[in-house]
Design an enzyme around this catalytic site. Structure first.
Site, PDB file in Angstrom:
ATOM      1  N   HIS A   1      61.112   8.219  52.981  1.00 56.12           N
ATOM      2  CA  HIS A   1      61.596   9.524  53.457  1.00 56.12           C
ATOM      3  C   HIS A   1      62.273   9.414  54.818  1.00 56.12           C
ATOM      4  CE1 HIS A   1      59.241  10.915  50.198  1.00 56.12           C
ATOM      5  NE2 HIS A   1      58.095  10.625  50.762  1.00 56.12           N
TER       6      HIS A   1
ATOM      7  N   HIS B   1      60.237  12.649  46.204  1.00 54.88           N
ATOM      8  CA  HIS B   1      59.643  11.402  45.722  1.00 54.88           C
ATOM      9  C   HIS B   1      60.301  10.933  44.447  1.00 54.88           C
ATOM     10  CE1 HIS B   1      56.619  13.364  48.163  1.00 54.88           C
ATOM     11  NE2 HIS B   1      56.308  12.154  48.526  1.00 54.88           N
TER      12      HIS B   1
END
Ligand code: ADP
Ligand code: ADP
Ligand code: MG
Ligand code: MG
Ligand code: MG
Ligand code: MG
Lengths: 225, 331, 331, 225
Positions: free
Chosen positions: B57, B219
């Site tokens: 991320h 994700h």
């Protein structure tokens, strides 16, 4: 009927083989409705377990399982870390000091692990998690202990049947826990990778302990040794 | 696999070593636990703000460490919550009498790991509290699920808590800031491609050349629905309506508007989206007092975007304007 | 096409409108000529530094406009030099008695457009000079070709000229800074994927899943050779050797080290590369006094990287450290 | 033999059709060794030309070509902007005030355009650019003017043959100009998109003016109307 520490160690070693062999396959299954890391996360920990298991100081079953729990807490990320780490830890707590366990004690270990996992992650039966395999297995063990069953092979086979059956019986459910729950209805018609893993492990145990059994769910058939 | 990677199993510690090597004056770390912290902390009189989640991320989470932002962070493997030990070691490394606030994005894995770590730390008398961020309007909230995810809105919670902590506010006060920001921020995301976690080596999902996933998280998990790809302006309208209707924002509000890239979308495309989003704000009577166009919370190299709206008040604006410094810099 | 785009023919003006909308205090523009300039310029006592090239390299070039960097820039379509008129209008908009310095990346299209525009401007008595940037070691230089390309090293030339101009240096002095920086900077790039210009709608070249293009520029043109993909450390060694041997850099030098992403490569991978590149600097006795890890000069969403080394002296270090502000910001 | 302004306008209009129709194909060809923008860049300008041509004030050939040059300078990016813009501008300079041009004057316009392009971009014959089509065409026109040829159809056909032939005769060369020159030997065995464009335009002109001619190079065959 007592189960020796050596047999428990053998089961763990077999589990490590199952998990490491399916690193990518279990991740692919997780990618269907989740984030594709389940197999990798679990394998990271079980690679360490496979390597360390022969060497670690393991005076008794509880100490051995506690050590496994610590390896999982250090190396396994994702939901699987707390879930499997909690499971091993709770099983360890009720097998402290034992070098063999009775069937009733085994049922108690699995029961304590299941309770711990439910408390940690808040999942119930029917939420489409590995608990949908573990909870009926736990009930089967409780019943076997109460009935004083002695054929361990038959019992193992019946537990594997239960877990394997859970793959298909939960397939159409919508997940209520884990990342799969966040895609809403789209998790229906995908197998839960955690249930597949439990069923595969139990099926591989059958083979390791000389119990004849063929996998039923296609995913389990694909994943077994 | 179209990636710069050595042994995929070492991907996270190697990239973190790179972050540390690039910021020797600002940061230090303990790579055994995938942890990075401010070199000048913790301070006894200052609340430590920490976070930890899966890798992939970036710049969240370890690259959000620095003065005015996080005091420390740890990362798990790509897209997997950090192991419990890493969370615990991070809390311990940042422990201070003023207390530690853990900002947890609402993912079950992160929550379980941090819950466990916080329990252990509290048993050792470390002052620590947690706050759960859940800005993602794509997830239908319900009693039976884990609820909305924490996504790009996380940036604003970190920024404001970091500024409040830097000002010397108490643990309870910093947590109240997190609550306020989280209550006023909404995000919705969309993906055009899947992405390839290095250890997996293949895309998480398959998607047609003319398709998009609406309502994705960060994700690489699929979104709520798949649709035919649309022109940029229509996509912006769809995402914008989802966030703006949710709070709801009302005419006259001052807002911060973020167009976040999910990793594989180049800046020019993000500005095409921003151009439309800014016009939509104006059409609703919202004043964009601050804007953020770039990569704040990614899903490795996924092509996609999210739009975040944060309702401002004087306090939040002050925190957003406060100085901050992280591993992300241009000059 | 996996892109956020409306009518591809409007892609460039739309994204530029987004950049202007996001930076109303800093920038203003004339989208008829795809031009963006500092709002507070030109100033009679300050040299204007301008640039212009194809789009798709963001944050270069229009996103590099601001105090301490460029005074103005114009963009052509994706990967195509700006039309002559845009170049001319940009020079005219930034014209000042102190003079305009045009920094041209060495691509034939850019050179022809700026040559023509400069001729016209000079005919109108505008004080303007040009400098050609050519830091790309991948191109074999020869009498018969257009020579080395200008690639990511361009950032350092812009930064230093921007700082020198801000200091009030003369046109000749600012050009001398450009010469010095360009003489001391070397870059080499590599791509893992092709990229998709919005108007073309398909990848520029085909490349196998296990292949990479070595020595690419920033326009999606193929590189000098195609090879099997290698681990990140080996790739870094190859690129690093190509740049470090070329000048050559020698033990004891202070350097700036840039690991630039070509657009589709996520930050974590860039830091894996940086980790190795920093170690290679150390092994050669080079001190990394400043580092730059991120996207400075891209080829839209191409997965790939370039490594740039700049030999420092006190003057260059001073310019690199000087404050600057552009449309790229984090907070 | 004089060529009317109307015929020149018709040729330009035909050119616009050729270029716009091949926007993506010419870009694909440019992608083989270059950056894939040639067709798009050119089409951007010729779309404006196609639209504006009927309306613009065009008292004479020179004024018309100057206007085209300005459209190209404003709308065409890449190398093609300065190259085609310079070409139109130089042709305009020697046709100022004329409403028809003789063959010798036409040869002079093409010659001046070629000289301008060579001065602007520094390319020579054999550098694998559109000049490898234009230079021999210019020589053919000079010779025809000197010989006083009068069959314009035959002359056009022979110019198209020359340009079409240049596609194949330059295919194996390594480019020395433009982006294709920066990939070194890899530009060999790819056709130059600029030469293909010139050959296609001339072939389309044959058709527009009723001259029978079939394309030779496969790329030209693919690109013609
Ligand atoms: N709350 C829970 N309780 C028990 N098991 C769970 C829970 N959530 C998920 N699981 C199991 O874990 C598996 C996913 O593990 P993993 O991929 O590591 O988690 P994550 O969702 O964090 O990526 C699921 O297939 C499911 O069987
Ligand atoms: N220096 C030059 N002189 C004449 N024609 C050239 C020159 N360089 C390139 N060309 C022609 O232009 C074509 C490429 O145009 P374009 O794609 O617009 O340029 P760029 O290389 O800037 O992308 C080539 O196919 C070639 O025929
Ligand atoms: Mg998962
Ligand atoms: Mg996960
Ligand atoms: Mg070009
Ligand atoms: Mg080109």
């Amino acid at each position: 009927m007592a189960i020796s520490q050596a047999n428990i160690e053998k089961a763990i070693d077999t589990t490590a083989d199952t998990v490491v062999r399916n690193e990518l396959y279990f991740s692919d299954l997780d990618g269907l409705a989740g984030d594709g890391d389940f197999g990798i996360s679990l394998a990271t920990g079980f690679k360490v377990i496979k390597k360390d298991l022969p060497e670690i100081d393991k005076p008794d079953v509880g100490a051995m399982l506690l050590k496994l729990s610590m390896i999982v807490s250090k190396h396994v990320g994702g939901s699987s870390g707390p879930i499997w780490g909690t499971g091993f830890m709770k099983a360890a707590l009720v097998s402290k000091g034992k070098t063999e366990v009775s069937l009733a004690e085994l049922a108690g270990m699995v029961g304590n692990a299941v309770d711990g996992i439910m408390a940690r992650g808040g999942a119930q039966l029917g939420d489409k998690t590995l608990l949908d395999a573990l909870i009926p297995v736990r009930e089967r063990l409780d019943a076997a202990a109460a009935a004083g069953e002695t054929d361990m092979g038959a019992l193992l086979k019946s537990c594997a049947d239960i877990a394997d059956g859970a793959v298909d019986s939960t397939r159409s459910l919508v997940a209520h826990r884990g990342r799969a729950s966040q895609v809403g209805a789209r998790s229906a018609d995908t197998p839960d990778p955690g249930i597949v893993a439990i069923a595969t492990i139990l099926t591989d145990w059958c083979k390791a302990f000389g119990v004849e059994r063929a996998a039923v769910a296609p995913e389990v058939a694909k994943a077994v040794a | 696999m179209k990636k710069f990677v050595n042994d995929p199993a070492n991907f996270v510690p190697e990239f973190m070593a790179g972050v540390l090597a690039a910021n020797p004056d600002l940061l230090e770390g303990n790579l055994e636990f995938q942890m990075i912290k401010r070199k000048d902390g913790p301070r006894a009189d200052k609340v430590s703000v920490v976070q930890g989640s899966g890798s992939g991320h970036e710049p969240a989470h370890v690259m959000a460490v620095g003065p005015g932002m996080l005091d420390g962070a740890c990362q798990g493997p790509v897209f997997a919550a950090p192991p419990v030990d890493a969370c615990y070691e991070t809390i311990k490394a940042l422990a201070t009498p003023a207390g530690v606030l853990v900002l947890v994005n609402n993912y079950q894995g992160d929550r379980m790991a941090w819950d466990t770590a916080v329990e252990i730390a509290q048993a050792e008398d470390i002052v620590v509290d947690q706050f759960i961020i859940n800005d993602d309007v794509a997830v239908q909230d319900s009693l039976y699920t884990v609820g909305r995810r924490g996504v790009a809105g996380n940036f604003f919670v970190m920024k404001c808590c970091g500024a409040a902590a830097e000002e010397g506010q108490s643990l309870a006060q910093v947590k109240a800031v997190a609550e306020k920001v989280n209550a006023n921020v909404r995000t919705m995301g969309l993906a055009l491609t899947s992405c390839i976690p290095p250890a997996k080596g293949t895309p998480i999902f398959e998607i047609g050349d003319d398709e998009m996933e609406v309502g994705v998280g960060i994700h690489g998990e699929p979104g709520r629905e798949r649709a035919k790809i649309k022109p940029a302006d229509e996509i912006t309208e769809m995402l914008f309506a989802a966030v703006a209707d949710d709070l709801p924002f009302t005419s006259g509000d001052r807002v911060a508007l973020m167009v976040n890239g999910l990793g594989g979308t180049p800046p020019a495309e993000l500005y095409v989206l921003y151009n439309k989003a800014a016009a939509l704000c104006e059409a609703r009577g919202l004043t964009v007092a601050r804007n953020y166009v770039g990569e704040y919370c990614t899903a490795i190299e996924m092509a996609g975007c999210s739009i975040t709206l944060l309702k401002l008040d004087d306090e939040i604006e002050k925190y957003l304007a406060a100085p901050a410094q992280t591993a992300c810099r241009i000059f």
